[in-house]
Design a protein around this motif. Structure first.
Motif, PDB file in Angstrom:
ATOM      1  N   PHE A 240       0.796  -1.178   0.082  1.00  0.00           N
ATOM      2  CA  PHE A 240       0.022  -0.148  -0.223  1.00  0.00           C
ATOM      3  C   PHE A 240       0.921   1.161   0.014  1.00  0.00           C
ATOM      4  O   PHE A 240       0.542   2.130  -0.636  1.00  0.00           O
ATOM      5  CB  PHE A 240      -1.004  -0.047   1.148  1.00  0.00           C
ATOM      6  CG  PHE A 240      -1.929   1.220   1.267  1.00  0.00           C
ATOM      7  CD1 PHE A 240      -2.858   1.440   0.509  1.00  0.00           C
ATOM      8  CD2 PHE A 240      -1.444   2.138   2.337  1.00  0.00           C
ATOM      9  CE1 PHE A 240      -3.697   2.449   0.616  1.00  0.00           C
ATOM     10  CE2 PHE A 240      -2.231   3.658   2.488  1.00  0.00           C
ATOM     11  CZ  PHE A 240      -3.236   3.497   1.258  1.00  0.00           C
ATOM     12  N   GLY A 241       1.778   1.364   0.750  1.00  0.00           N
ATOM     13  CA  GLY A 241       2.669   2.332   0.818  1.00  0.00           C
ATOM     14  C   GLY A 241       3.378   2.686  -0.285  1.00  0.00           C
ATOM     15  O   GLY A 241       3.459   4.045  -0.794  1.00  0.00           O
ATOM     16  N   TYR A 242       4.078   1.930  -1.204  1.00  0.00           N
ATOM     17  CA  TYR A 242       4.604   2.145  -2.371  1.00  0.00           C
ATOM     18  C   TYR A 242       3.309   2.326  -3.691  1.00  0.00           C
ATOM     19  O   TYR A 242       3.794   3.046  -4.443  1.00  0.00           O
ATOM     20  CB  TYR A 242       5.621   1.220  -2.755  1.00  0.00           C
ATOM     21  CG  TYR A 242       6.786   0.877  -1.825  1.00  0.00           C
ATOM     22  CD1 TYR A 242       7.614   2.048  -2.006  1.00  0.00           C
ATOM     23  CD2 TYR A 242       7.270   0.019  -1.299  1.00  0.00           C
ATOM     24  CE1 TYR A 242       8.903   2.063  -1.182  1.00  0.00           C
ATOM     25  CE2 TYR A 242       8.290  -0.207  -0.334  1.00  0.00           C
ATOM     26  CZ  TYR A 242       9.224   0.954  -0.522  1.00  0.00           C
ATOM     27  OH  TYR A 242      10.275   1.109   0.273  1.00  0.00           O
ATOM     28  N   LEU A 243       2.411   1.567  -3.653  1.00  0.00           N
ATOM     29  CA  LEU A 243       1.504   1.967  -4.518  1.00  0.00           C
ATOM     30  C   LEU A 243       0.903   3.432  -4.423  1.00  0.00           C
ATOM     31  O   LEU A 243       0.534   3.972  -5.470  1.00  0.00           O
ATOM     32  CB  LEU A 243       0.194   1.069  -4.282  1.00  0.00           C
ATOM     33  CG  LEU A 243       0.288  -0.443  -4.768  1.00  0.00           C
ATOM     34  CD1 LEU A 243      -0.606  -1.085  -4.616  1.00  0.00           C
ATOM     35  CD2 LEU A 243       0.853  -0.465  -6.408  1.00  0.00           C
ATOM     36  N   THR A 244       0.895   4.010  -3.244  1.00  0.00           N
ATOM     37  CA  THR A 244       0.298   5.338  -3.003  1.00  0.00           C
ATOM     38  C   THR A 244       1.177   6.354  -3.370  1.00  0.00           C
ATOM     39  O   THR A 244       0.792   7.660  -3.205  1.00  0.00           O
ATOM     40  CB  THR A 244      -0.178   5.507  -1.619  1.00  0.00           C
ATOM     41  OG1 THR A 244       1.015   5.419  -0.770  1.00  0.00           O
ATOM     42  CG2 THR A 244      -1.226   4.721  -1.206  1.00  0.00           C
ATOM     43  N   LEU A 245       2.326   6.133  -3.713  1.00  0.00           N
ATOM     44  CA  LEU A 245       3.238   7.110  -4.372  1.00  0.00           C
ATOM     45  C   LEU A 245       2.838   7.781  -5.545  1.00  0.00           C
ATOM     46  O   LEU A 245       2.952   8.872  -5.994  1.00  0.00           O
ATOM     47  CB  LEU A 245       4.587   6.578  -4.689  1.00  0.00           C
ATOM     48  CG  LEU A 245       5.772   5.933  -3.285  1.00  0.00           C
ATOM     49  CD1 LEU A 245       6.948   5.472  -3.761  1.00  0.00           C
ATOM     50  CD2 LEU A 245       6.021   7.394  -2.406  1.00  0.00           C
ATOM     51  N   GLY A 246       2.035   6.990  -6.352  1.00  0.00           N
ATOM     52  CA  GLY A 246       1.475   7.409  -7.515  1.00  0.00           C
ATOM     53  C   GLY A 246       0.364   8.500  -7.200  1.00  0.00           C
ATOM     54  O   GLY A 246       0.128   9.621  -8.180  1.00  0.00           O
ATOM     55  N   VAL A 247      -0.021   8.964  -5.972  1.00  0.00           N
ATOM     56  CA  VAL A 247      -1.086  10.246  -5.835  1.00  0.00           C
ATOM     57  C   VAL A 247      -0.118  11.295  -5.820  1.00  0.00           C
ATOM     58  O   VAL A 247      -0.768  12.148  -6.316  1.00  0.00           O
ATOM     59  CB  VAL A 247      -1.531   9.855  -4.215  1.00  0.00           C
ATOM     60  CG1 VAL A 247      -2.379  11.123  -3.846  1.00  0.00           C
ATOM     61  CG2 VAL A 247      -2.409   8.430  -4.200  1.00  0.00           C
ATOM     62  N   PRO A 442       5.065  11.136  12.226  1.00  0.00           N
ATOM     63  CA  PRO A 442       6.089  10.478  11.713  1.00  0.00           C
ATOM     64  C   PRO A 442       6.006   8.743  11.560  1.00  0.00           C
ATOM     65  O   PRO A 442       6.839   8.210  10.663  1.00  0.00           O
ATOM     66  CB  PRO A 442       7.387  10.912  12.682  1.00  0.00           C
ATOM     67  CG  PRO A 442       6.612  10.943  14.033  1.00  0.00           C
ATOM     68  CD  PRO A 442       5.351  11.640  13.658  1.00  0.00           C
ATOM     69  N   GLU A 443       5.404   8.044  12.577  1.00  0.00           N
ATOM     70  CA  GLU A 443       5.162   6.787  12.216  1.00  0.00           C
ATOM     71  C   GLU A 443       4.315   6.245  11.292  1.00  0.00           C
ATOM     72  O   GLU A 443       4.542   5.069  10.664  1.00  0.00           O
ATOM     73  CB  GLU A 443       4.468   6.382  13.457  1.00  0.00           C
ATOM     74  CG  GLU A 443       2.940   6.629  13.864  1.00  0.00           C
ATOM     75  CD  GLU A 443       2.935   7.873  14.590  1.00  0.00           C
ATOM     76  OE1 GLU A 443       1.634   8.297  14.869  1.00  0.00           O
ATOM     77  OE2 GLU A 443       3.858   8.918  14.762  1.00  0.00           O
ATOM     78  N   PHE A 444       3.728   7.118  10.765  1.00  0.00           N
ATOM     79  CA  PHE A 444       3.049   6.682   9.268  1.00  0.00           C
ATOM     80  C   PHE A 444       3.776   6.879   8.011  1.00  0.00           C
ATOM     81  O   PHE A 444       3.309   6.803   6.828  1.00  0.00           O
ATOM     82  CB  PHE A 444       1.587   7.362   9.362  1.00  0.00           C
ATOM     83  CG  PHE A 444       0.708   7.083  10.329  1.00  0.00           C
ATOM     84  CD1 PHE A 444       0.024   5.716  10.151  1.00  0.00           C
ATOM     85  CD2 PHE A 444       0.593   7.700  11.559  1.00  0.00           C
ATOM     86  CE1 PHE A 444      -0.946   5.285  11.166  1.00  0.00           C
ATOM     87  CE2 PHE A 444      -0.359   7.463  12.263  1.00  0.00           C
ATOM     88  CZ  PHE A 444      -1.208   6.301  11.942  1.00  0.00           C
ATOM     89  N   SER A 445       4.905   7.609   8.172  1.00  0.00           N
ATOM     90  CA  SER A 445       5.633   7.857   6.762  1.00  0.00           C
ATOM     91  C   SER A 445       5.776   6.630   6.120  1.00  0.00           C
ATOM     92  O   SER A 445       6.002   6.750   4.861  1.00  0.00           O
ATOM     93  CB  SER A 445       6.894   8.479   7.407  1.00  0.00           C
ATOM     94  OG  SER A 445       7.770   7.892   8.319  1.00  0.00           O
ATOM     95  N   PHE A 446       6.080   5.463   6.606  1.00  0.00           N
ATOM     96  CA  PHE A 446       6.351   4.376   5.855  1.00  0.00           C
ATOM     97  C   PHE A 446       5.336   3.659   5.290  1.00  0.00           C
ATOM     98  O   PHE A 446       5.424   3.026   4.193  1.00  0.00           O
ATOM     99  CB  PHE A 446       7.234   3.191   6.535  1.00  0.00           C
ATOM    100  CG  PHE A 446       7.277   2.041   6.160  1.00  0.00           C
ATOM    101  CD1 PHE A 446       8.364   1.717   5.044  1.00  0.00           C
ATOM    102  CD2 PHE A 446       6.469   0.875   6.236  1.00  0.00           C
ATOM    103  CE1 PHE A 446       8.636   0.544   4.603  1.00  0.00           C
ATOM    104  CE2 PHE A 446       6.892  -0.249   5.573  1.00  0.00           C
ATOM    105  CZ  PHE A 446       7.990  -0.626   4.661  1.00  0.00           C
ATOM    106  N   ILE A 447       3.948   4.115   5.871  1.00  0.00           N
ATOM    107  CA  ILE A 447       2.777   3.355   5.079  1.00  0.00           C
ATOM    108  C   ILE A 447       2.272   4.018   4.005  1.00  0.00           C
ATOM    109  O   ILE A 447       1.812   3.434   3.100  1.00  0.00           O
ATOM    110  CB  ILE A 447       1.758   3.126   6.311  1.00  0.00           C
ATOM    111  CG1 ILE A 447       1.986   2.369   7.431  1.00  0.00           C
ATOM    112  CG2 ILE A 447       0.542   2.870   5.976  1.00  0.00           C
ATOM    113  CD1 ILE A 447       1.323   2.376   8.712  1.00  0.00           C
ATOM    114  N   MET A 448       2.537   5.437   4.097  1.00  0.00           N
ATOM    115  CA  MET A 448       1.853   6.208   3.047  1.00  0.00           C
ATOM    116  C   MET A 448       2.716   7.595   2.966  1.00  0.00           C
ATOM    117  O   MET A 448       3.113   7.970   4.093  1.00  0.00           O
ATOM    118  CB  MET A 448       0.310   6.529   3.170  1.00  0.00           C
ATOM    119  CG  MET A 448       0.021   7.430   4.371  1.00  0.00           C
ATOM    120  SD  MET A 448      -1.653   7.661   4.642  1.00  0.00           S
ATOM    121  CE  MET A 448      -2.324   6.145   5.229  1.00  0.00           C
ATOM    122  N   THR A 449       2.740   8.145   1.590  1.00  0.00           N
ATOM    123  CA  THR A 449       3.405   9.287   1.315  1.00  0.00           C
ATOM    124  C   THR A 449       2.361  10.228   2.112  1.00  0.00           C
ATOM    125  O   THR A 449       1.305  10.263   2.133  1.00  0.00           O
ATOM    126  CB  THR A 449       3.466   9.576  -0.262  1.00  0.00           C
ATOM    127  OG1 THR A 449       4.026  10.765  -0.302  1.00  0.00           O
ATOM    128  CG2 THR A 449       2.178   9.105  -0.767  1.00  0.00           C
TER     129      THR A 449
END
Length: 490
Positions: A240-247, A442-449
């Motif tokens: 999910f984290g890497y897929l959301t980079l497209g946003v 900061p704890e959510f930075s890995f999960i989503m941009t």
């Protein structure tokens, strides 16, 4: 040997500056300077859109990511392709038509004319967001250039960054949008071909695909799968984290402005196909570079240096010089677009509206070029002083631009009740969320941009505030939305 590397680069730079000088003849009017007269064809639009958005991170940041993550890095590419597809399918046709209906030359000018309200806050937020995030973005590109030139020529990185900044700023000053688009097209073709050649060459040098996969498996079995050894919720979080980079690539001014300038909305579908084809070839080439680099340079300190190391160690000097030119193409295809977007915003939306309302076209173009130079200097300072990863600097800057502009852009193309207050509140919410996200979450930075929560919050605010206020020209907006959803042929 050094001159055998330098010669292709010198020739390449002269070609770029020559294109900029040639394109000067198209910049006599504001529409000519900012949009190339809205006569840009599907091929030039496609390649310039792809490579103004792709940036130098592909051969620096993404190659390093492949080295570290293996096939799991492809989630990032899937996310980016989804973002590009969304932009073409949802935004491109309608924005091309609407920008012409409103006679809008710049991104900010489009929003001001679309919402029919007090324009001051929209212009202020746009200018601040573009100045802040564009300077960071261009700085990341120049820093990437410094890394490569430092490795190849053993030149002080500060000197190499300054050289790159001067070249990019120079041809952007001369050529305007037409110069930027044509050079992006020229560079993009080289990027597609050159990256594919380098990737295949490095795989063969490392012993072939089977040998590379086997050696990577021996180093770390997790690097031959798409899960990094994770499972369950950990794997889902990673994906999910890497897929959301497209946003973070949706609605950015420096590449979305291409949709203003394409010759006709009937060209959008063809341009979409060309963009995805070019991106896919380049992504695969960069993946091969990073994956083969895992075998060739198993103990490298910073994987983002694989590309320049490979040029120095593995290739013939002339080919190395050609590939540095390819890299400069990636670097400059993004930087020039961002500089032009910054200059256009200040010249059209600040100087003309608030400082000299009676300015002639010539005066506006002079001020635009002056601000391009100023942002170029600021970006060079960022590049010299920054020590962050190229990949994550690029992601952060993209998130800031997308969060400021993407939600209000989509609403403007589909919802007739969008108001000035809703647009202002949404843009400010998106901008501030990105700025504050890392400090408070900061704890959510890995999960989503940062772009994901910022876009969601901005969309909610736009809708709520617009419902609480009123669009003064509702019927006119409804009629315009009926027109823009059609395909306009040449």
């Amino acid at each position: 040997m050094d001159w055998m590397i330098i010669l292709p680069i010198i020739v390449y730079i002269f070609i770029l500056v020559g294109i900029g000088a040639y394109s000067y003849k198209f910049t006599g009017t504001r529409e000519g300077f900012h949009l190339g007269g809205r006569k840009i064809g599907s091929w030039v639009t496609a390649i310039s859109y792809a490579f103004s958005g792709m940036s130098a991170f592909v051969l620096i940041g993404f190659v390093g990511m492949v080295y570290t993550l293996g096939p799991s890095s492809f989630y990032t590419l899937i996310g980016y392709n989804i973002g590009f597809a969304f932009s073409y399918i949802v935004i491109a046709k309608r924005l091309r038509n609407y920008s012409e209906i409103l006679d809008a030359y710049t991104y900010t000018d489009y929003f001001v004319k679309r919402v029919r309200g007090n324009p001051h806050m929209i212009r202020a937020i746009s200018a601040i967001s573009i100045l802040v995030f564009m300077s960071v973005y261009v700085g990341s590109q120049l820093a990437a250039g410094g890394m490569t030139i430092e490795t190849v020529f053993d030149i002080n990185p500060t000197t190499s960054v300054i050289i790159a900044g001067i070249v990019v700023t120079a041809y952007c000053l001369f050529g305007g949008f037409a110069g930027v688009s044509i050079t992006d097209y020229f560079q993009g073709i080289i990027v597609v071909i050159g990256t594919a050649i380098l990737g295949v060459f490095m795989i063969n040098y490392a012993g072939g695909w089977s040998a590379v996969v086997e050696e990577v498996r021996n180093q770390d079995p997790a690097l031959v799968t798409g899960g990094l050894g994770a499972s369950g919720s950990a794997l889902l979080g990673l994906i999910f984290g890497y897929l959301t980079l497209g946003v973070a690539i949706i609605g950015r001014p420096h590449d979305t402005i291409r949709f203003f300038a394409i010759s006709s909305s009937s060209e959008v579908r063809k341009s979409f196909a060309i963009t995805l084809t070019a991106l896919t070839i380049t992504y695969w080439g960069a993946f091969l570079v990073g994956y083969a680099g895992r075998v060739i340079y198993p103990n490298i300190d910073n994987p983002e240096y694989i590309f320049p190391f490979a040029l120095v160690d593995l290739t013939h000097p002339i080919f190395g010089g050609f590939m540095i030119a390819v890299f400069l193409g990636l670097l400059m295809s993004t930087s020039d677009s961002q500089l032009l977007s910054s200059g256009s915003t200040f010249g059209e939306d600040v100087y003309r509206k608030y400082i000299n309302m009676h300015a002639s076209d010539r005066q506006i173009l002079i001020v635009t070029r002056l601000f391009i130079a100023i942002v170029g200097i600021l970006s060079t300072v960022v590049a010299v002083t920054s020590s962050e990863s190229i990949f994550w600097i690029t992601v952060y800057a993209s998130a800031g631009l997308a969060a400021t502009f993407a939600p209000v852009l989509v609403f403007s193309l589909y919802w007739d009740k969008l108001t000035n207050a809703g647009a202002v509140a949404g843009m400010l919410t998106g901008f501030m969320t990105v700025v504050l996200w890392d400090n408070f979450m900061p704890e959510f930075s890995f999960i989503m941009t940062e772009a994901v929560p910022a876009v969601v919050l901005s969309s909610v605010v736009i809708y709520v505030v617009s419902k609480l206020t009123e669009q003064p020209e509702l019927q006119t907006v409804r009629n315009e939305l009926q027109q823009v959803k059609k395909v306009w042929k040449k």
